[in-house]
Scaffold this motif. Structure first.
Motif, PDB file in Angstrom:
ATOM      1  N   ASP A 275       4.880   2.522   3.948  1.00 15.56           N
ATOM      2  CA  ASP A 275       4.802   3.973   4.127  1.00 15.56           C
ATOM      3  C   ASP A 275       5.043   4.700   2.804  1.00 15.56           C
ATOM      4  O   ASP A 275       4.278   5.597   2.425  1.00 15.56           O
ATOM      5  N   LEU A 276       6.105   4.323   2.081  1.00  9.13           N
ATOM      6  CA  LEU A 276       6.411   5.011   0.826  1.00  9.13           C
ATOM      7  C   LEU A 276       5.378   4.716  -0.249  1.00  9.13           C
ATOM      8  O   LEU A 276       4.981   5.612  -1.006  1.00  9.13           O
ATOM      9  N   ALA A 277       4.923   3.456  -0.343  1.00 17.80           N
ATOM     10  CA  ALA A 277       3.916   3.120  -1.349  1.00 17.80           C
ATOM     11  C   ALA A 277       2.621   3.894  -1.097  1.00 17.80           C
ATOM     12  O   ALA A 277       1.977   4.383  -2.034  1.00 17.80           O
ATOM     13  N   GLY A 278       2.256   4.029   0.176  1.00 19.51           N
ATOM     14  CA  GLY A 278       1.068   4.806   0.500  1.00 19.51           C
ATOM     15  C   GLY A 278       1.225   6.266   0.149  1.00 19.51           C
ATOM     16  O   GLY A 278       0.286   6.912  -0.345  1.00 19.51           O
ATOM     17  N   TYR A 279       2.419   6.798   0.392  1.00 17.88           N
ATOM     18  CA  TYR A 279       2.692   8.195   0.044  1.00 17.88           C
ATOM     19  C   TYR A 279       2.598   8.406  -1.466  1.00 17.88           C
ATOM     20  O   TYR A 279       1.948   9.348  -1.934  1.00 17.88           O
ATOM     21  N   VAL A 280       3.247   7.532  -2.238  1.00 22.49           N
ATOM     22  CA  VAL A 280       3.238   7.676  -3.699  1.00 22.49           C
ATOM     23  C   VAL A 280       1.818   7.533  -4.239  1.00 22.49           C
ATOM     24  O   VAL A 280       1.391   8.295  -5.112  1.00 22.49           O
ATOM     25  N   ARG A 281       1.070   6.573  -3.713  1.00 19.92           N
ATOM     26  CA  ARG A 281      -0.286   6.342  -4.216  1.00 19.92           C
ATOM     27  C   ARG A 281      -1.222   7.490  -3.845  1.00 19.92           C
ATOM     28  O   ARG A 281      -2.047   7.932  -4.649  1.00 19.92           O
ATOM     29  N   GLY A 282      -1.097   7.971  -2.628  1.00 22.57           N
ATOM     30  CA  GLY A 282      -1.997   9.015  -2.184  1.00 22.57           C
ATOM     31  C   GLY A 282      -1.656  10.390  -2.711  1.00 22.57           C
ATOM     32  O   GLY A 282      -2.537  11.150  -3.130  1.00 22.57           O
ATOM     33  N   GLU A 283      -0.354  10.720  -2.727  1.00 25.65           N
ATOM     34  CA  GLU A 283       0.074  12.059  -3.126  1.00 25.65           C
ATOM     35  C   GLU A 283       0.412  12.156  -4.607  1.00 25.65           C
ATOM     36  O   GLU A 283       0.564  13.263  -5.134  1.00 25.65           O
ATOM     37  N   ARG A 284       0.558  11.003  -5.271  1.00 26.44           N
ATOM     38  CA  ARG A 284       0.970  10.961  -6.689  1.00 26.44           C
ATOM     39  C   ARG A 284       2.298  11.664  -6.880  1.00 26.44           C
ATOM     40  O   ARG A 284       2.529  12.375  -7.858  1.00 26.44           O
ATOM     41  N   ARG A 285       3.186  11.450  -5.938  1.00 25.80           N
ATOM     42  CA  ARG A 285       4.517  12.044  -5.989  1.00 25.80           C
ATOM     43  C   ARG A 285       5.564  10.933  -5.883  1.00 25.80           C
ATOM     44  O   ARG A 285       5.301   9.875  -5.302  1.00 25.80           O
ATOM     45  N   PRO A 286       6.771  11.145  -6.397  1.00 27.15           N
ATOM     46  CA  PRO A 286       7.769  10.072  -6.436  1.00 27.15           C
ATOM     47  C   PRO A 286       8.499   9.883  -5.114  1.00 27.15           C
ATOM     48  O   PRO A 286       8.595  10.813  -4.291  1.00 27.15           O
ATOM     49  N   ALA A 287       9.029   8.699  -4.932  1.00 28.68           N
ATOM     50  CA  ALA A 287       9.809   8.380  -3.733  1.00 28.68           C
ATOM     51  C   ALA A 287      10.840   7.325  -4.088  1.00 28.68           C
ATOM     52  O   ALA A 287      10.702   6.599  -5.078  1.00 28.68           O
ATOM     53  N   VAL A 288      11.873   7.242  -3.258  1.00 32.26           N
ATOM     54  CA  VAL A 288      12.903   6.227  -3.454  1.00 32.26           C
ATOM     55  C   VAL A 288      13.205   5.557  -2.121  1.00 32.26           C
ATOM     56  O   VAL A 288      13.348   6.219  -1.093  1.00 32.26           O
ATOM     57  N   LEU A 289      13.236   4.241  -2.141  1.00 27.73           N
ATOM     58  CA  LEU A 289      13.579   3.444  -0.972  1.00 27.73           C
ATOM     59  C   LEU A 289      14.939   2.807  -1.210  1.00 27.73           C
ATOM     60  O   LEU A 289      15.112   2.047  -2.161  1.00 27.73           O
ATOM     61  N   ARG A 290      15.884   3.147  -0.371  1.00 29.04           N
ATOM     62  CA  ARG A 290      17.187   2.479  -0.425  1.00 29.04           C
ATOM     63  C   ARG A 290      17.114   1.263   0.474  1.00 29.04           C
ATOM     64  O   ARG A 290      16.976   1.381   1.694  1.00 29.04           O
TER      65      ARG A 290
END
Length: 746
Positions: A275-290
Motif C-alpha cells: 500500500d505505501l509503496a504504491g502510494y509513494v510511486r503513484g503520488e511521488r510523495r513520502p511515507a514511513v512504515l513503522r
C-alpha cells in the motif's frame, strides 16, 4: 515487552519446537490463493519469501559459526527482523535502497528476484545471495558491496547502495536522492523509481532522521515530488504497541504518510508495504512504515534469557503456511534444514577467498586522483565556453562578460565562476540557505536570475543541505551546496565524514557522490560575531579521508581553484570543501589603502587552461632576494604575510611566501622545496595551535627530511571572543613580524 536475546542453539531448538506444535487445517488453500483470507499475499509468494527468511536466519547462525574460529568478523544479525522480506517483495528490483544492518532477508528477496536472464532459478540465486553476504562476514575481496572493506548490505547489481553510518545517518542522503530523481535524467534508475531507506528505532529520534523527515515533509507540503519510502524497523521496548513512543515520533508528521505493521505477521507487513509503496510511486510523495520487530540474537551477545519467540518472524510465516495447508510442520523443518545446509556450504566456500592485503588495495576506491584528466576537463570547458557555448555565456551574463568587468574581489570572482559553471554544465546544481538572494555573504547574488531552475534555496540546517548534495551527486548531478559557516558544518560531520567520504570506498567505486561544498569560514580580524561566526577550526576537515579542502585567498586563485574542484567532481567524483575566507571576500587593497593590489581580473576562457591550478599545488610569492626566510601560510595569513614580507624586504631580508591553497592534500613537494631553499620556515596558521593546519605542515617537513629552523605562529587554543579581545587570540601582523625576526636572528 522487552526483546531478549538467546543463544543460536536455543533459537534453533525453539523454532523447531514451535513449528512442531503447529497443526494443519482441514481445508487446504491453493498456492495461487491468498495465504490468508484478509491478505493479498499469495501462498506461492509466501513460500518464496519464507525461503529468503530461512536463508537470512541461517546467515546469522553461519556468522556465529565463522566467528567461533576467528574467520568471521561481524555477528550483527537479522534474526527477528526477517519480516523486512515483505518490504522487499513490495518493491521493484530497480528501486534504489539504503539498507540498515539487519536486512539479510530484504537482501535475499532482492537477490532472488533479480533478472532471470542470468540463467539461474530463485533457489540458486538465494544460494548466491548467501554467498555474497558471507563474503562480507569474512572480509573477502569478492564481497559485491565493499570488496572486503566492511560488512553491509549493498550490491550495485541489485540497486542496493552502501549505508554505513550511525543509526539513521544515511536518511538525509536517501531523502536527497528522492528529491534529485525528479530533477535529472542522469540517474541510473527509471523515472517512476522510488527511494527506500530502512533504519532502526535508535535512529528515529536522531538528528539525521529528523533532518530527512523534515526535508521530505517540507518538500511534499510545497508540492514538490519526493518519492521516498522510509522503513523504521522498531525492535525497542514496546515495539509491538502500535501507539508506542516511536509511533509518536513518526506519526502525524507534515507531508508524510504513516503506517504500522508487525513484521512477525508477513501477510500484514506485505499488505502495508504494498500500500505505501504504491502510494509513494503513484503520488511521488513520502511515507514511513513503522515495522515492529524483535531482536533475537542481538550483536553477538549471548544470554540465558528467553526470547520473545511468539514474535519470531520465521515462526509467524511457518504458521501462515501450515494453517493454509501449503506445508506441514515436518515440511517446514525439512526445508529449514535444507537451507541451513546450503548456507553452511556457502560459508565453507568463502573461507578461502582472498582478502585485502595491502594499503594500495584498501584505498584504491577511496578517492581516485587523475590530475591529467582534470586538467583536460578544464581545457575542454574552456574550449566550449569560447566556442559552442559562447552565446550561452553572453546570455547568462546578460551581455556583460566578467572578463570585461575589470578587477574583481574574491567574492565577485567566485560569483562569476559559479555563473560560468551553471552556463556550461546542465548538471551543476547550486543551493543553500538564501542562495537565491546572495547567501549569507552575498556571494551568489544574481545567479538565480541567470539560471533560475538550478539555483535553489534550502533550510539552513547543514545536515539537510549535505543530504540534498549527497543525493544529487548519487543521481549524477554536480551539486554545489553552501552552508552558513564552519560552525554549521560541525553539526553535520557525519554527512561529510561517513556518507560523503566513504561512498566510493564502500561500493568499490560503483557509486560516487561528487560535490563542491562552499563554506564561508575562518576568522574575521575584527572579531565580529564571536566564536560561532569566527570558527577557526578545520581539524575535522583535514581528518576526513579522501576529501579535498581548498582555501582561495584572493580573486586570482578563486576561479582556477573552483574550476579544478568542479572538474574533479565531474571526472573523479571528488568531494571538495571550498573554504572561503569571509574576511577577504570584499578586500581590495594589499599594502596601502587604494592600491587595489588584492583585486584580479577574471580570466577569459582562452586563458583558463594556462591558469589552471592543480589540486595540491601551492602558489609562491618572492619578496626581495627570497633567500632568507620561507613563510608558509594560507587564507587570511597570505595577505598578512605578504605585508610583513614587504616590510622585511625594505629592511634587507628576502622572503618567499608559500600560499598552501590546499589544506588536503597539502602541497608537500612545493612546501619542502621552498623550505629547503632558505633553511628557515615560519608557519603562519590562523587555526588553533592544537589540531591546526600547522601541525600538518610540521609533519610534512619532518617526513620530507627538512633540515633547518622552524617556528609557528598560530591562533590560541580558545574560541574566538567577541570584539577587540579577538586580537588576543587570532594571528596578527605583529606576531608574524616577531616570529620572522626570531628566525632571522638564528
Amino acid at each position: 515487552m522487552l526483546n531478549f536475546v538467546t543463544t543460536p542453539q536455543n533459537l534453533d531448538e525453539r523454532f523447531r519446537d514451535a513449528v512442531s506444535a503447529l497443526r494443519p487445517p482441514e481445508n487446504r488453500r491453493e498456492p495461487g490463493d491468498p495465504v490468508r483470507e484478509d491478505s493479498t499475499l499469495t501462498g506461492a509468494r509466501t513460500r518464496e519469501l519464507f525461503d529468503a527468511q530461512l536463508t537470512a536466519r541461517h546467515l546469522d547462525l553461519a556468522a556465529r559459526w565463522l566467528r567461533s574460529f576467528n574467520e568471521g568478523f561481524t555477528t550483527t544479525g537479522s534474526a527477528g527482523h526477517e519480516g523486512n522480506a515483505a518490504v522487499a517483495a513490495a518493491l521493484r528490483g530497480d528501486d534504489p535502497a539504503f539498507l540498515h544492518h539487519r536486512s539479510a532477508a530484504f537482501y535475499c528477496v532482492r537477490a532472488a528476484g533479480r533478472d532471470e536472464s542470468a540463467g539461474t532459478d530463485p533457489a540458486r540465486r538465494l544460494e548466491d545471495a548467501a554467498r555474497d553476504v558471507l563474503r562480507g562476514v569474512v572480509a573477502s575481496q569478492s564481497d559485491p558491496a565493499t570488496g572486503g572493506r566492511d560488512k553491509l548490505f549493498g550490491n550495485p547489481d541489485l540497486h542496493l547502495l552502501p549505508a554505513l553510518s550511525t543509526p539513521g545517518g544515511h536518511l538525509p542522503r536517501a531523502a536527497g536522492l528522492a528529491r534529485a530523481l525528479t530533477r535529472t535524467s542522469t540517474a541510473p534508475w527509471p523515472d517512476d523509481a522510488i527511494v527506500v531507506a530502512s533504519f532502526g528505532d535508535a535512529g528515529a529520534s536522531g538528528p539525521a532522521a529528523a533532518a530527512a523527515i523534515e526535508m521530505a515533509g517540507r518538500a511534499a507540503t510545497e508540492g514538490k515530488p519526493v518519492p521516498l519510502l522510509l522503513i523504521c524497523e522498531d525492535n525497542g521496548p514496546g515495539s509491538a504497541d502500535p501507539d508506542g513512543w516511536v509511533a509518536a515520533l513518526l506519526r502525524d508528521r507534515p507531508g508524510l504518510r504513516y503506517a504500522y505493521a508487525d513484521s512477525a505477521d508477513l501477510a500484514s507487513a506485505y499488505d502495508a508495504a504494498v500500500d505505501l509503496a504504491g502510494y509513494v510511486r503513484g503520488e511521488r510523495r513520502p511515507a514511513v512504515l513503522r515495522l515492529a520487530a524483535v531482536n533475537l540474537l542481538g550483536s553477538g551477545t549471548e544470554s540465558d534469557l528467553d526470547p520473545d519467540l511468539a514474535r519470531d518472524p520465521l515462526v509467524g510465516t511457518a504458521r501462515l503456511l501450515v494453517e493454509a495447508g501449503l506445508l506441514g510442520p515436518d515440511d517446514v523443518i525439512t526445508r529449514y534444514d535444507e537451507v541451513g545446509w546450503q548456507v553452511r556450504k556457502a560459508a565453507e566456500e568463502v573461507l578461502g577467498e582472498p582478502k585485502l592485503a595491502s594499503i594500495g588495495e584498501i584505498v584504491a576506491s577511496l578517492a581516485p586522483r587523475r590530475p591529467l584528466r582534470v586538467s583536460n576537463a578544464v581545457t575542454e570547458a574552456a574550449e566550449r565556453a569560447a566556442g559552442p557555448g559562447a552565446a550561452a555565456r553572453v546570455r547568462v551574463f546578460d551581455g556583460q562578460l566578467p572578463e570585461h568587468a575589470g578587477p574583481m574581489t574574491l567574492a565577485q570572482a567566485i560569483n562569476a565562476t559559479l555563473a560560468d559553471a551553471l552556463a556550461a554544465d546542465p548538471t551543476v546544481l547550486l543551493f543553500g540557505p538564501g542562495v537565491t538572494t546572495g547567501g549569507p555573504n552575498g556571494v551568489t547574488a544574481g545567479l538565480r536570475d541567470r539560471e533560475s531552475d538550478r539555483v535553489l534555496d534550502t533550510p539552513a540546517d547543514a545536515t539537510t543541505v549535505l543530504g540534498l548534495a549527497l543525493g544529487a551527486g548519487t543521481a549524477g548531478l554536480i551539486p554545489v551546496p553552501e552552508i552558513t559557516g564552519l560552525s554549521a558544518l560541525h553539526t553535520a560531520t557525519e554527512q561529510l565524514r561517513v556518507e560523503a567520504a566513504t561512498m566510493s570506498l564502500l561500493s568499490s567505486g560503483s557509486y560516487r557522490n561528487p560535490m563542491v561544498l562552499r563554506v564561508p569560514g575562518l576568522a574575521q580580524p575584527l572579531g565580529i560575531g564571536g566564536h560561532l561566526a569566527n570558527d577557526n577550526s578545520v581539524a575535522m576537515l583535514r581528518d576526513v579521508p579522501g576529501i579535498v579542502v581548498a582555501v582561495p585567498s584572493r580573486a586570482a586563485d578563486a576561479g582556477p581553484m573552483l574550476r579544478s574542484c568542479l572538474a574533479a567532481a565531474a571526472v573523479d567524483g571528488t568531494v571538495s570543501v571550498f573554504l572561503e575566507p569571509v574576511a577577504l571576500y570584499q578586500t581590495r587593497d594589499l599594502y596601502q589603502q587604494g592600491d587595489s593590489e588584492w583585486l584580479s581580473a577574471y580570466a577569459e576562457p582562452s586563458n583558463w587552461s594556462a591558469e589552471h591550478v592543480p589540486i595540491g599545488r601551492a602558489r609562491i610569492y618572492g619578496m626581495g632576494t627570497a633567500q632568507d626566510l620561507t613563510i608558509v601560510t594560507y587564507g587570511n595569513g597570505v595577505r598578512m604575510s605578504l605585508r610583513v614580507a614587504a616590510q622585511l624586504a625594505a629592511d634587507g631580508y628576502g622572503s618567499r611566501v608559500v600560499d598552501l591553497r590546499w589544506l588536503n592534500p597539502l602541497p608537500v613537494a612545493d612546501l619542502v622545496r621552498e623550505a629547503s631553499a632558505t633553511g628557515r620556515v615560519l608557519i603562519v596558521d590562523e587555526t588553533r595551535r592544537s589540531g591546526g593546519v600547522g601541525e600538518g605542515v610540521l609533519a610534512a617537513l619532518v617526513d620530507g627530511a627538512f633540515v633547518g629552523s622552524v617556528r609557528r605562529v598560530a591562533a590560541a587554543d580558545v574560541p574566538v571572543p567577541l570584539g577587540p579581545a579577538a586580537q588576543q587570540v587570532l594571528v596578527g601582523e605583529d606576531a608574524i613580524t616577531q616570529g620572522a625576526h626570531t628566525l632571522l636572528a638564528r
